[in-house]
Design a protein around this motif. Sequence first.
Motif, PDB file in Angstrom:
ATOM      1  N   ILE A  83    -112.664  56.734 -24.158  1.00  0.00           N
ATOM      2  CA  ILE A  83    -113.211  55.670 -23.331  1.00  0.00           C
ATOM      3  C   ILE A  83    -114.108  56.293 -22.278  1.00  0.00           C
ATOM      4  CG2 ILE A  83    -111.159  55.652 -21.869  1.00  0.00           C
ATOM      5  CD1 ILE A  83    -111.670  52.649 -21.411  1.00  0.00           C
ATOM      6  N   THR A  84    -115.252  55.661 -22.058  1.00  0.00           N
ATOM      7  CA  THR A  84    -116.154  56.061 -20.975  1.00  0.00           C
ATOM      8  C   THR A  84    -116.315  54.836 -20.075  1.00  0.00           C
ATOM      9  OG1 THR A  84    -118.229  55.377 -22.031  1.00  0.00           O
ATOM     10  CG2 THR A  84    -117.378  57.567 -22.618  1.00  0.00           C
ATOM     11  N   GLY A  85    -117.190  54.925 -19.129  1.00  0.00           N
ATOM     12  CA  GLY A  85    -117.431  53.790 -18.248  1.00  0.00           C
ATOM     13  C   GLY A  85    -118.054  52.601 -18.952  1.00  0.00           C
ATOM     14  N   VAL A  86    -118.689  52.854 -20.100  1.00  0.00           N
ATOM     15  CA  VAL A  86    -119.417  51.774 -20.772  1.00  0.00           C
ATOM     16  C   VAL A  86    -119.012  51.536 -22.225  1.00  0.00           C
ATOM     17  CG1 VAL A  86    -121.432  51.983 -19.282  1.00  0.00           C
ATOM     18  CG2 VAL A  86    -121.328  53.318 -21.382  1.00  0.00           C
ATOM     19  N   ARG A  87    -118.167  52.395 -22.781  1.00  0.00           N
ATOM     20  CA  ARG A  87    -117.802  52.181 -24.189  1.00  0.00           C
ATOM     21  C   ARG A  87    -116.376  52.619 -24.481  1.00  0.00           C
ATOM     22  NH1 ARG A  87    -122.092  56.383 -25.657  1.00  0.00           N
ATOM     23  NH2 ARG A  87    -123.312  54.493 -25.542  1.00  0.00           N
ATOM     24  N   ILE A  88    -115.848  51.989 -25.541  1.00  0.00           N
ATOM     25  CA  ILE A  88    -114.528  52.328 -26.058  1.00  0.00           C
ATOM     26  C   ILE A  88    -114.701  52.722 -27.517  1.00  0.00           C
ATOM     27  CG2 ILE A  88    -112.178  51.530 -26.503  1.00  0.00           C
ATOM     28  CD1 ILE A  88    -112.750  49.245 -24.475  1.00  0.00           C
ATOM     29  N   MET A  89    -114.200  53.882 -27.893  1.00  0.00           N
ATOM     30  CA  MET A  89    -114.235  54.324 -29.270  1.00  0.00           C
ATOM     31  C   MET A  89    -112.814  54.192 -29.835  1.00  0.00           C
ATOM     32  SD  MET A  89    -116.778  55.753 -27.476  1.00  0.00           S
ATOM     33  CE  MET A  89    -116.243  57.241 -26.717  1.00  0.00           C
ATOM     34  N   LEU A  90    -112.710  53.462 -30.938  1.00  0.00           N
ATOM     35  CA  LEU A  90    -111.424  53.139 -31.545  1.00  0.00           C
ATOM     36  C   LEU A  90    -111.365  53.614 -32.983  1.00  0.00           C
ATOM     37  CD1 LEU A  90    -111.424  49.341 -30.606  1.00  0.00           C
ATOM     38  CD2 LEU A  90    -110.175  51.128 -29.401  1.00  0.00           C
ATOM     39  N   THR A  91    -110.148  53.826 -33.458  1.00  0.00           N
ATOM     40  CA  THR A  91    -109.883  53.943 -34.892  1.00  0.00           C
ATOM     41  C   THR A  91    -108.995  52.770 -35.256  1.00  0.00           C
ATOM     42  OG1 THR A  91    -110.080  56.343 -34.944  1.00  0.00           O
ATOM     43  CG2 THR A  91    -108.835  55.308 -36.732  1.00  0.00           C
ATOM     44  N   GLN A  92    -109.382  52.072 -36.317  1.00  0.00           N
ATOM     45  CA  GLN A  92    -108.579  50.961 -36.814  1.00  0.00           C
ATOM     46  C   GLN A  92    -108.271  51.203 -38.281  1.00  0.00           C
ATOM     47  OE1 GLN A  92    -111.216  47.680 -34.991  1.00  0.00           O
ATOM     48  NE2 GLN A  92    -109.112  46.885 -34.844  1.00  0.00           N
ATOM     49  N   GLU A  93    -106.978  51.084 -38.613  1.00  0.00           N
ATOM     50  CA  GLU A  93    -106.526  51.257 -39.988  1.00  0.00           C
ATOM     51  C   GLU A  93    -105.892  49.968 -40.473  1.00  0.00           C
ATOM     52  OE1 GLU A  93    -105.404  56.000 -40.016  1.00  0.00           O
ATOM     53  OE2 GLU A  93    -103.788  54.541 -39.819  1.00  0.00           O
ATOM     54  N   VAL A  94    -106.230  49.592 -41.692  1.00  0.00           N
ATOM     55  CA  VAL A  94    -105.559  48.481 -42.354  1.00  0.00           C
ATOM     56  C   VAL A  94    -104.601  49.103 -43.363  1.00  0.00           C
ATOM     57  CG1 VAL A  94    -105.828  46.432 -43.804  1.00  0.00           C
ATOM     58  CG2 VAL A  94    -107.551  46.949 -42.048  1.00  0.00           C
ATOM     59  N   LYS A  95    -103.320  48.706 -43.249  1.00  0.00           N
ATOM     60  CA  LYS A  95    -102.282  49.312 -44.081  1.00  0.00           C
ATOM     61  C   LYS A  95    -101.507  48.248 -44.844  1.00  0.00           C
ATOM     62  CE  LYS A  95    -101.299  53.259 -41.097  1.00  0.00           C
ATOM     63  NZ  LYS A  95    -100.200  53.958 -40.380  1.00  0.00           N
ATOM     64  N   ARG A  96    -101.015  48.645 -45.998  1.00  0.00           N
ATOM     65  CA  ARG A  96    -100.021  47.873 -46.753  1.00  0.00           C
ATOM     66  C   ARG A  96     -98.785  48.763 -46.756  1.00  0.00           C
ATOM     67  NH1 ARG A  96    -102.665  46.495 -51.627  1.00  0.00           N
ATOM     68  NH2 ARG A  96    -102.361  48.666 -52.172  1.00  0.00           N
ATOM     69  N   GLY A  97     -97.813  48.419 -45.928  1.00  0.00           N
ATOM     70  CA  GLY A  97     -96.693  49.325 -45.716  1.00  0.00           C
ATOM     71  C   GLY A  97     -97.210  50.588 -45.062  1.00  0.00           C
ATOM     72  N   ALA A  98     -96.867  51.744 -45.634  1.00  0.00           N
ATOM     73  CA  ALA A  98     -97.340  53.022 -45.100  1.00  0.00           C
ATOM     74  C   ALA A  98     -98.680  53.444 -45.694  1.00  0.00           C
ATOM     75  CB  ALA A  98     -96.296  54.100 -45.355  1.00  0.00           C
TER      76      ALA A  98
END
Length: 129
Positions: A83-98
């Motif tokens: 995170i900076t003052g102007v942006r958020i960097m995310l990782t998003q995972e879609v899972k079925r169980g593990a």
Amino acid sequence: MTHTFSVHVYYEDTDLAGIVYYANYLKFIERARTEWVREMGVDQAALKQDEGLVFAVRRVEADYLIPAKFDDDLTVETRVDAITGVRIMLTQEVKRGAQVLFVAQVTIVAITESGHPARLPAIIRRNLH
């Protein structure tokens, strides 16, 4: 910190082969981000009305690993990478169980209603540091 959001795959989410249409993963991760922000106590409608700020996706890099199918129960996991003052960097995972089906690196920014970059709201910066 990891936020978890549940998604059920409906017939309308799939293509003729019965697998989730690729663009719907972006909808799933958008819903998860909306709930994540809400759970942080941020009212996005009030933020727009009171401060003239909205969130926008600046960048998405997506990897489709394994298809989700009709009637699957999925989980979207969202975690902050930076995170900076102007942006958020995310990782998003879609899972079925593990099993990881889809992974996206997403950059979110705050902008004014006229589209100009803005500093992230203080409540977001406080909750993420």
